[in-house]
Scaffold this active site. Sequence first.
Site, mmCIF file in Angstrom:
data_model
loop_
_atom_site.group_PDB
_atom_site.id
_atom_site.type_symbol
_atom_site.label_atom_id
_atom_site.label_comp_id
_atom_site.label_asym_id
_atom_site.label_seq_id
_atom_site.Cartn_x
_atom_site.Cartn_y
_atom_site.Cartn_z
ATOM 1 N N THR A 125 0.743 -1.243 -0.025
ATOM 2 C CA THR A 125 0.070 -0.033 -0.122
ATOM 3 C C THR A 125 0.795 1.111 0.037
ATOM 4 O OG1 THR A 125 -1.890 -1.146 1.171
ATOM 5 C CG2 THR A 125 -1.963 1.438 1.422
ATOM 6 N N LYS A 148 -0.680 -0.994 -4.166
ATOM 7 C CA LYS A 148 -2.305 -0.488 -3.941
ATOM 8 C C LYS A 148 -2.100 1.010 -3.476
ATOM 9 C CE LYS A 148 -6.587 -1.209 -1.026
ATOM 10 N NZ LYS A 148 -7.454 -2.197 -0.347
ATOM 11 N N LYS A 150 -3.518 4.476 -2.266
ATOM 12 C CA LYS A 150 -4.752 5.335 -1.762
ATOM 13 C C LYS A 150 -4.862 6.526 -2.397
ATOM 14 C CE LYS A 150 -5.706 2.351 1.491
ATOM 15 N NZ LYS A 150 -7.161 1.585 1.685
ATOM 16 N N ASP A 175 -7.535 2.599 -4.761
ATOM 17 C CA ASP A 175 -8.309 2.840 -3.712
ATOM 18 C C ASP A 175 -8.859 4.218 -3.435
ATOM 19 O OD1 ASP A 175 -10.227 2.107 -1.700
ATOM 20 O OD2 ASP A 175 -8.600 1.050 -0.275
ATOM 21 N N GLU A 201 -11.108 0.619 -6.369
ATOM 22 C CA GLU A 201 -11.777 0.055 -5.471
ATOM 23 C C GLU A 201 -12.601 1.100 -4.888
ATOM 24 O OE1 GLU A 201 -10.646 -2.414 -1.174
ATOM 25 O OE2 GLU A 201 -9.042 -1.714 -2.710
ATOM 26 N N ASP A 224 -15.869 -2.347 -1.778
ATOM 27 C CA ASP A 224 -15.189 -2.764 -0.458
ATOM 28 C C ASP A 224 -16.395 -2.249 0.722
ATOM 29 O OD1 ASP A 224 -13.674 -3.008 1.812
ATOM 30 O OD2 ASP A 224 -12.418 -1.686 1.179
ATOM 31 N N LYS A 246 -12.906 -9.086 3.246
ATOM 32 C CA LYS A 246 -12.044 -8.744 4.451
ATOM 33 C C LYS A 246 -12.584 -9.692 5.557
ATOM 34 C CE LYS A 246 -10.415 -4.135 3.223
ATOM 35 N NZ LYS A 246 -10.399 -2.781 3.292
ATOM 36 N N CYS A 274 -7.356 -6.639 3.728
ATOM 37 C CA CYS A 274 -7.149 -6.448 5.219
ATOM 38 C C CYS A 274 -7.460 -5.323 5.792
ATOM 39 C CB CYS A 274 -5.890 -7.167 5.531
ATOM 40 S SG CYS A 274 -4.537 -6.240 4.931
ATOM 41 N N ASP A 296 -4.572 -8.504 -1.097
ATOM 42 C CA ASP A 296 -3.629 -7.560 -0.705
ATOM 43 C C ASP A 296 -3.902 -7.693 0.929
ATOM 44 O OD1 ASP A 296 -3.238 -4.762 0.447
ATOM 45 O OD2 ASP A 296 -5.218 -4.092 0.358
ATOM 46 N N ASP A 298 -0.796 -7.065 3.093
ATOM 47 C CA ASP A 298 0.362 -6.516 3.368
ATOM 48 C C ASP A 298 0.102 -5.737 5.086
ATOM 49 O OD1 ASP A 298 -1.336 -4.231 2.908
ATOM 50 O OD2 ASP A 298 0.190 -3.061 1.972
#
Length: 327
Positions: A125, A148, A150, A175, A201, A224, A246, A274, A296, A298
């Site tokens: 991330t 990933k 943000k 995301d 996402e 999500d 998740k 997660c 994902d 991490d």
Amino acid sequence: MTRQMKTIAEHFPISGSFTISRGSKTTASVVTCHVSEGGFSGIGECVPYGRYGETIDSVLAAIETMRPQIEAGIGREELRQTMQGGAARNAVDCALWDLEAKKAGIPAFTLAGLAEPRPLTTAYTISLGEPEAMAAQTARYAHRALLKVKVGTADDASRIRAVRAAAPDSAIILDANEGWTENNLAYHFAVCAESGVSLIEQPLPAGHDAPLASISRPVPVCADESVHKTEDLPKLAGLYDAVNIKLDKTGGLTEALRMRDAARALNLKIMVGCMVGTSLGMAPAVLLAEGAEFVDLDGPLLLARDREPGLHYEGSLVYPPRPALWG
């Protein structure tokens, strides 16, 4: 045999800080549940999440409310039907999986009827920040196969382009954490397509994702915050191309496996994600993630200190949990 349960809150420092569109944090706070019976002890971890109205205290209280049933020997399926989904149930459910596997003397994946897990390529991330800062962070991890990223601001184009320039060879999951609007959706989708993004996402707020049904989606879109349980899936099938499962949302591995199978039946791709937690929280999700299109997991890589023993990470690969950790 008499069961006993113990729960504790634990706090693990994050390396630097972790920033998304809703804010930043420097500590991963988790609740750990231990269920012991007949000389065996199972353990599970959850991450209370403020976005869903959860706190450390509320999760501890929710688990405590279930103490009589848990110590009386409740099973995983009965727990799923009795206790509300979310972080609290996740900690208990995963502790029961671990306990049952230990009592039976077999791995949790065998107990679940799954094939033996293999190493998986996990995302890493990149926190939200100004474009230059995100590019600099991305450059440090450009060797990773999957990132990933943000985002979730009014204008993410410069961030998307800066990250892509810094990691030209990495696959990218973007995301937005509910941060886009109907008005800027098409613009951001076009920038994502231009930049070779693999997955977007949760671009719109949960409950306000109807515009996804009538707009061209040049890049696959993943739910999500809009998906928590199996019963959420049918109404999302025309809006999304994938779902992020998740354990802290589903309320444990038992419901997550059920949701995975139902999502596949609806031709939805699977992402296993997660919260920011320790290797203990990731371990059951590694079993779930076998065969997923996107992984994902991490969380431990973002911590300054993980549990010992933790999961083994090697480059972009996360390896299955060892029995000393879970399962």
